[in-house]
Design an enzyme around this catalytic site. Structure first.
Site, PDB file in Angstrom:
ATOM      1  N   ARG A  25       0.819  -1.216   0.000  1.00 47.12           N
ATOM      2  CA  ARG A  25       0.000   0.000   0.000  1.00 47.12           C
ATOM      3  C   ARG A  25       0.856   1.271   0.000  1.00 47.12           C
ATOM      4  NH1 ARG A  25      -5.393   1.466   1.675  1.00 47.12           N
ATOM      5  NH2 ARG A  25      -5.426   3.440   2.811  1.00 47.12           N
ATOM      6  N   ILE A  49      -8.226   7.283  -1.348  1.00 46.90           N
ATOM      7  CA  ILE A  49      -7.956   5.838  -1.353  1.00 46.90           C
ATOM      8  C   ILE A  49      -8.669   5.295  -0.113  1.00 46.90           C
ATOM      9  CG2 ILE A  49      -5.706   6.199  -0.198  1.00 46.90           C
ATOM     10  CD1 ILE A  49      -4.755   3.567  -1.499  1.00 46.90           C
ATOM     11  N   SER A  50      -9.421   4.222  -0.303  1.00 50.07           N
ATOM     12  CA  SER A  50     -10.186   3.651   0.811  1.00 50.07           C
ATOM     13  C   SER A  50      -9.270   3.156   1.919  1.00 50.07           C
ATOM     14  CB  SER A  50     -11.034   2.474   0.324  1.00 50.07           C
ATOM     15  OG  SER A  50     -12.057   2.923  -0.530  1.00 50.07           O
ATOM     16  N   ALA A  51      -9.843   3.035   3.111  1.00 47.13           N
ATOM     17  CA  ALA A  51      -9.114   2.465   4.247  1.00 47.13           C
ATOM     18  C   ALA A  51      -8.811   0.994   3.966  1.00 47.13           C
ATOM     19  CB  ALA A  51      -9.955   2.583   5.508  1.00 47.13           C
ATOM     20  N   HIS A  55     -10.804  -2.146   1.715  1.00 48.20           N
ATOM     21  CA  HIS A  55     -10.200  -2.937   0.636  1.00 48.20           C
ATOM     22  C   HIS A  55     -10.276  -4.427   0.969  1.00 48.20           C
ATOM     23  CE1 HIS A  55      -7.686   0.650  -0.990  1.00 48.20           C
ATOM     24  NE2 HIS A  55      -8.754   0.452  -1.721  1.00 48.20           N
TER      25      HIS A  55
END
Length: 215
Positions: A25, A49-51, A55
């Site tokens: 990441r 960006i998602s946590a 994901h």
């Protein structure tokens, strides 16, 4: 990060844990931001960006539809992180497609992927990222076994339902103020089953102009 998500019961799948360990990441978040903290992060252009826990949740919901050789579509691919995870899961015989309507994010996501473990798949062509309106999907590589949408839609876009393969699954946040992560299964007879997985908070799935204006 992965151990933390396993400890808290977010990740139960060995395969998802492996993929999230394979795709770092840190290569996909803006310089100077803490890569492994479990929270969403701004990536510019009113996008995030998602946590990691989101994901992980989405990868687990789609795991059966991300088997080697399958086709996966990531709508609103942003930094390219989840698209790269999809590519690792479907492998060189599969197809992972990211669609992102901010061209600058497409360009930077390709650079991110080139630094990651998914780089060979990008080079060989089983992984690609395109500039376009994700609400229209990406018909060229349809139908898809797995579709992930990384922004909240007021309703499920028809083109995405049409591009979902019978037996396929889409994970999409739906709603305006209050949003639910919907799991959309297309049955083998073409009928659609929808269930709510959890309450979520995503940025809206909108036009490029509206997003750059700040919705």
């Amino acid at each position: 990060m992965v151990e933390h998500l396993q400890r808290y019961g977010v990740i139960s799948s060995k395969k998802v844990a492996e993929v999230m360990e394979t795709i770092d990441r840190a290569l996909f978040v803006p310089d100077g931001t803490p890569a492994y903290v479990d929270s969403p992060m701004a990536i510019g252009y009113n996008a995030t960006i998602s946590a990691p826990h989101m994901h992980a949740t989405c990868l687990q919901l789609l795991e059966e539809n991300l088997q080697p050789g399958m086709h996966a579509l990531d709508v609103g691919s942003g930094t390219g992180y989840l698209t790269a995870c999809f590519a690792i899961m479907v492998g060189p015989q599969g197809r992972a497609v990211g669609v992102e309507h901010i061209p600058e994010l497409v360009a930077s996501s390709v650079k991110n992927i080139e630094k990651s473990a998914a780089a060979p798949l990008l080079k060989e062509g089983s992984l690609s990222v395109h500039a376009g309106d994700g609400r229209e999907g990406w018909p060229e590589h349809a139908p898809y076994d797995a579709i992930h949408v990384g922004a909240a839609a007021a309703e499920i876009p028809r083109p995405l339902l049409d591009q979902l393969k019978p037996g396929g699954r889409m994970v999409i946040p739906v709603g305006n103020i209050f949003q639910d992560l919907k799991v959309v299964d297309k049955n083998l007879d073409g009928s659609i089953s929808i269930r709510s997985e959890t309450s979520v908070r995503y940025v809206p799935l909108t036009s490029r102009e509206a997003q750059l204006r700040g919705y």
